[in-house]
Design a protein around this motif. Structure first.
Motif, PDB file in Angstrom:
ATOM      1  N   VAL A  78      42.738 -21.422  -4.762  1.00 23.66           N
ATOM      2  CA  VAL A  78      41.498 -20.719  -4.429  1.00 23.66           C
ATOM      3  C   VAL A  78      41.210 -19.628  -5.453  1.00 23.66           C
ATOM      4  O   VAL A  78      40.055 -19.397  -5.825  1.00 23.66           O
ATOM      5  CB  VAL A  78      41.588 -20.142  -3.006  1.00 23.66           C
ATOM      6  CG1 VAL A  78      40.366 -19.305  -2.686  1.00 23.66           C
ATOM      7  CG2 VAL A  78      41.729 -21.276  -1.985  1.00 23.66           C
ATOM      8  N   ALA A  79      42.257 -18.944  -5.920  1.00 24.05           N
ATOM      9  CA  ALA A  79      42.060 -17.904  -6.938  1.00 24.05           C
ATOM     10  C   ALA A  79      41.446 -18.512  -8.207  1.00 24.05           C
ATOM     11  O   ALA A  79      40.495 -17.966  -8.777  1.00 24.05           O
ATOM     12  CB  ALA A  79      43.385 -17.228  -7.254  1.00 24.05           C
ATOM     13  N   ALA A  80      41.983 -19.647  -8.647  1.00 24.92           N
ATOM     14  CA  ALA A  80      41.457 -20.296  -9.846  1.00 24.92           C
ATOM     15  C   ALA A  80      40.033 -20.785  -9.622  1.00 24.92           C
ATOM     16  O   ALA A  80      39.161 -20.629 -10.496  1.00 24.92           O
ATOM     17  CB  ALA A  80      42.360 -21.456 -10.250  1.00 24.92           C
ATOM     18  N   TYR A  81      39.778 -21.370  -8.462  1.00 25.63           N
ATOM     19  CA  TYR A  81      38.433 -21.884  -8.181  1.00 25.63           C
ATOM     20  C   TYR A  81      37.410 -20.759  -8.171  1.00 25.63           C
ATOM     21  O   TYR A  81      36.293 -20.898  -8.686  1.00 25.63           O
ATOM     22  CB  TYR A  81      38.432 -22.631  -6.845  1.00 25.63           C
ATOM     23  CG  TYR A  81      37.093 -23.239  -6.518  1.00 25.63           C
ATOM     24  CD1 TYR A  81      36.604 -24.308  -7.257  1.00 25.63           C
ATOM     25  CD2 TYR A  81      36.309 -22.741  -5.487  1.00 25.63           C
ATOM     26  CE1 TYR A  81      35.365 -24.874  -6.961  1.00 25.63           C
ATOM     27  CE2 TYR A  81      35.076 -23.294  -5.193  1.00 25.63           C
ATOM     28  CZ  TYR A  81      34.610 -24.364  -5.927  1.00 25.63           C
ATOM     29  OH  TYR A  81      33.390 -24.912  -5.650  1.00 25.63           O
ATOM     30  N   SER A  82      37.780 -19.617  -7.605  1.00 32.52           N
ATOM     31  CA  SER A  82      36.839 -18.501  -7.539  1.00 32.52           C
ATOM     32  C   SER A  82      36.499 -17.966  -8.919  1.00 32.52           C
ATOM     33  O   SER A  82      35.412 -17.420  -9.131  1.00 32.52           O
ATOM     34  CB  SER A  82      37.419 -17.372  -6.669  1.00 32.52           C
ATOM     35  OG  SER A  82      38.512 -16.744  -7.318  1.00 32.52           O
ATOM     36  N   ALA A  83      37.436 -18.122  -9.868  1.00 36.32           N
ATOM     37  CA  ALA A  83      37.202 -17.637 -11.235  1.00 36.32           C
ATOM     38  C   ALA A  83      36.605 -18.709 -12.138  1.00 36.32           C
ATOM     39  O   ALA A  83      36.333 -18.444 -13.308  1.00 36.32           O
ATOM     40  CB  ALA A  83      38.520 -17.135 -11.825  1.00 36.32           C
ATOM     41  N   ALA A  84      36.413 -19.925 -11.608  1.00 35.87           N
ATOM     42  CA  ALA A  84      35.903 -21.024 -12.423  1.00 35.87           C
ATOM     43  C   ALA A  84      34.397 -20.960 -12.605  1.00 35.87           C
ATOM     44  O   ALA A  84      33.861 -21.307 -13.664  1.00 35.87           O
ATOM     45  CB  ALA A  84      36.297 -22.364 -11.806  1.00 35.87           C
ATOM     46  N   GLY A  85      33.678 -20.568 -11.562  1.00 33.58           N
ATOM     47  CA  GLY A  85      32.230 -20.445 -11.675  1.00 33.58           C
ATOM     48  C   GLY A  85      31.469 -21.749 -11.563  1.00 33.58           C
ATOM     49  O   GLY A  85      30.328 -21.834 -12.027  1.00 33.58           O
ATOM     50  N   PHE A  86      32.075 -22.767 -10.946  1.00 35.43           N
ATOM     51  CA  PHE A  86      31.369 -24.036 -10.740  1.00 35.43           C
ATOM     52  C   PHE A  86      30.644 -23.982  -9.389  1.00 35.43           C
ATOM     53  O   PHE A  86      31.290 -23.945  -8.341  1.00 35.43           O
ATOM     54  CB  PHE A  86      32.340 -25.208 -10.756  1.00 35.43           C
ATOM     55  CG  PHE A  86      33.037 -25.419 -12.070  1.00 35.43           C
ATOM     56  CD1 PHE A  86      32.312 -25.486 -13.254  1.00 35.43           C
ATOM     57  CD2 PHE A  86      34.419 -25.541 -12.127  1.00 35.43           C
ATOM     58  CE1 PHE A  86      32.949 -25.683 -14.474  1.00 35.43           C
ATOM     59  CE2 PHE A  86      35.062 -25.736 -13.339  1.00 35.43           C
ATOM     60  CZ  PHE A  86      34.330 -25.804 -14.518  1.00 35.43           C
ATOM     61  N   ALA A  87      29.333 -23.977  -9.419  1.00 30.89           N
ATOM     62  CA  ALA A  87      28.561 -23.900  -8.182  1.00 30.89           C
ATOM     63  C   ALA A  87      28.592 -25.253  -7.478  1.00 30.89           C
ATOM     64  O   ALA A  87      28.131 -26.253  -8.027  1.00 30.89           O
ATOM     65  CB  ALA A  87      27.129 -23.485  -8.486  1.00 30.89           C
ATOM     66  N   ALA A  88      29.142 -25.298  -6.287  1.00 30.64           N
ATOM     67  CA  ALA A  88      29.231 -26.553  -5.527  1.00 30.64           C
ATOM     68  C   ALA A  88      29.442 -26.214  -4.060  1.00 30.64           C
ATOM     69  O   ALA A  88      29.982 -25.160  -3.731  1.00 30.64           O
ATOM     70  CB  ALA A  88      30.388 -27.416  -6.045  1.00 30.64           C
ATOM     71  N   ASP A  89      29.004 -27.122  -3.191  1.00 32.08           N
ATOM     72  CA  ASP A  89      29.167 -26.870  -1.763  1.00 32.08           C
ATOM     73  C   ASP A  89      30.487 -27.408  -1.227  1.00 32.08           C
ATOM     74  O   ASP A  89      30.761 -27.308  -0.038  1.00 32.08           O
ATOM     75  CB  ASP A  89      27.991 -27.441  -0.967  1.00 32.08           C
ATOM     76  CG  ASP A  89      27.847 -28.948  -1.139  1.00 32.08           C
ATOM     77  OD1 ASP A  89      28.650 -29.552  -1.881  1.00 32.08           O
ATOM     78  OD2 ASP A  89      26.924 -29.537  -0.525  1.00 32.08           O
ATOM     79  N   ARG A  90      31.315 -27.988  -2.097  1.00 30.60           N
ATOM     80  CA  ARG A  90      32.645 -28.468  -1.697  1.00 30.60           C
ATOM     81  C   ARG A  90      33.487 -28.649  -2.950  1.00 30.60           C
ATOM     82  O   ARG A  90      32.975 -28.670  -4.063  1.00 30.60           O
ATOM     83  CB  ARG A  90      32.544 -29.788  -0.935  1.00 30.60           C
ATOM     84  CG  ARG A  90      32.082 -30.962  -1.779  1.00 30.60           C
ATOM     85  CD  ARG A  90      31.900 -32.232  -0.953  1.00 30.60           C
ATOM     86  NE  ARG A  90      30.757 -32.138  -0.072  1.00 30.60           N
ATOM     87  CZ  ARG A  90      30.368 -33.115   0.744  1.00 30.60           C
ATOM     88  NH1 ARG A  90      31.054 -34.244   0.786  1.00 30.60           N
ATOM     89  NH2 ARG A  90      29.324 -32.966   1.517  1.00 30.60           N
ATOM     90  N   PHE A  91      34.785 -28.752  -2.756  1.00 30.47           N
ATOM     91  CA  PHE A  91      35.682 -29.093  -3.854  1.00 30.47           C
ATOM     92  C   PHE A  91      36.807 -29.958  -3.302  1.00 30.47           C
ATOM     93  O   PHE A  91      37.014 -30.031  -2.083  1.00 30.47           O
ATOM     94  CB  PHE A  91      36.237 -27.845  -4.554  1.00 30.47           C
ATOM     95  CG  PHE A  91      37.089 -26.954  -3.674  1.00 30.47           C
ATOM     96  CD1 PHE A  91      38.421 -27.230  -3.434  1.00 30.47           C
ATOM     97  CD2 PHE A  91      36.545 -25.811  -3.106  1.00 30.47           C
ATOM     98  CE1 PHE A  91      39.201 -26.417  -2.637  1.00 30.47           C
ATOM     99  CE2 PHE A  91      37.314 -24.977  -2.300  1.00 30.47           C
ATOM    100  CZ  PHE A  91      38.652 -25.295  -2.073  1.00 30.47           C
ATOM    101  N   VAL A  92      37.538 -30.609  -4.209  1.00 27.32           N
ATOM    102  CA  VAL A  92      38.675 -31.449  -3.835  1.00 27.32           C
ATOM    103  C   VAL A  92      39.943 -30.809  -4.379  1.00 27.32           C
ATOM    104  O   VAL A  92      40.032 -30.518  -5.577  1.00 27.32           O
ATOM    105  CB  VAL A  92      38.516 -32.879  -4.392  1.00 27.32           C
ATOM    106  CG1 VAL A  92      39.780 -33.690  -4.139  1.00 27.32           C
ATOM    107  CG2 VAL A  92      37.316 -33.563  -3.756  1.00 27.32           C
ATOM    108  N   PHE A  93      40.900 -30.561  -3.504  1.00 28.73           N
ATOM    109  CA  PHE A  93      42.206 -30.074  -3.935  1.00 28.73           C
ATOM    110  C   PHE A  93      43.142 -31.267  -4.019  1.00 28.73           C
ATOM    111  O   PHE A  93      43.471 -31.883  -3.010  1.00 28.73           O
ATOM    112  CB  PHE A  93      42.754 -29.035  -2.957  1.00 28.73           C
ATOM    113  CG  PHE A  93      44.167 -28.603  -3.271  1.00 28.73           C
ATOM    114  CD1 PHE A  93      44.465 -27.956  -4.459  1.00 28.73           C
ATOM    115  CD2 PHE A  93      45.197 -28.857  -2.372  1.00 28.73           C
ATOM    116  CE1 PHE A  93      45.760 -27.568  -4.757  1.00 28.73           C
ATOM    117  CE2 PHE A  93      46.498 -28.471  -2.655  1.00 28.73           C
ATOM    118  CZ  PHE A  93      46.781 -27.830  -3.855  1.00 28.73           C
TER     119      PHE A  93
END
Length: 294
Positions: free
Chosen positions: A125-140
């Motif tokens: 989650v820390a990495a995703y928050s710093a990635a800046g990819f706007a999306a309504d979902r992600f896959v871990f």
């Protein structure tokens, strides 16, 4: 003399997130839970002792890791049934997510024991928050398979229209980046996050065509702990081949019903058809145990 107030933590399993590097990231609530719990269940008691010593906490601790998880969980459940409180922690981050602990939590639910999350740090989650990819979902997706052929097969299912979060070991990160480039093309963006919250933290966002060069530019960039975040790919119409690839990857660590549900959500294919295929595939080969990490 007045009687002491009853202890608030008795008979509860607390799932406590701990810092992924910087010990100052421990929340006041997490520290107070560790202070009051009757027993701490730790992936490695030595690692947890470092955190406890930093904050002046002394509590009994037992090891619960990948090699003793079943036996240790049985003993901890007995303690919980006796009314004792248990705080479950891992070496870093949140228990049960690419870390030991899910078995204990599962059995606690089945035994009717209250489970309380104490949220906090998580590398993904820390990495995703710093990635800046706007999306309504992600896959871990956690860790990819270690063997090259299996890893490349897994990547075929991760060409998705949403960001994908991966963990990778330092000795494989360059290989994985090369495989991603071959599978997804050089224009797809990736965020390479290494040593998050630690002294040598780096977060770089760049096209896949430049990722290997970035890692090779300095020797230290292939050291430490890595989170990779792939930018979202173009929208594609779901087809049976893609759904089959996704299902195969999910079946490595999930039961057929859950794998079918997630595959249907990812690909848009009918859940019933995917479940039927999942049952057939499960019968052809033995399940693979999920890999663990932090």
């Amino acid at each position: 003399m007045t009687e002491p107030a009853p202890r608030p933590l008795s008979g509860i399993l607390y799932v406590v997130a701990t810092p992924i590097g910087n010990l100052a990231d421990a929340s006041p609530r997490a520290l107070e839970t560790l202070r009051q719990a009757d027993l701490l269940a730790c992936e490695d008691t030595r690692t947890t002792r470092t955190l406890l010593a930093r904050h002046g906490i002394e509590r009994p601790a037992v090891a619960l890791h990948a090699h003793n998880e079943r036996a240790a969980s049985a003993k901890l459940l007995a303690a919980l049934r006796e009314g004792r409180s248990v705080a479950l922690v891992t070496d870093a981050g949140t228990p049960g997510i690419s870390d030991p602990g899910a078995l204990l939590v599962d059995e606690a639910h089945r035994a009717g024991i209250r489970v309380v999350p104490v949220p906090g740090p998580k590398a993904a989650v820390a990495a995703y928050s710093a990635a800046g990819f706007a999306a309504d979902r992600f896959v871990f997706a956690g860790f990819l398979p270690a063997k090259a052929a299996a890893r490349r097969k897994a990547l075929q299912s991760l060409d998705l229209p949403w960001p994908v979060i991966l963990y990778e070991a330092p000795h494989r990160v360059l290989e994985t980046v090369h495989d991603l480039l071959q599978q997804l093309g050089g224009e797809r963006e990736i965020v390479i996050a290494r040593e998050l919250t630690k002294k040598f933290e780096e977060v770089a966002r760049l096209p896949l065509a430049q990722a290997a060069g970035w890692l090779e530019a300095h020797a230290h960039r292939q050291q430490g702990e890595f989170v990779l975040v792939l930018g979202p790919g173009p929208e594609k119409e779901a087809d049976a081949t893609q759904a089959g690839h996704v299902l195969d990857v999910l079946l490595e660590s999930l039961p057929a019903s859950e794998a079918a549900r997630l595959a249907a959500r990812i690909t848009g294919m009918p859940r019933n058809a995917l479940y039927k295929l999942a049952v057939e595939n499960k019968g052809k080969s033995p399940p693979v145990s999920p890999r663990r990490s932090r």
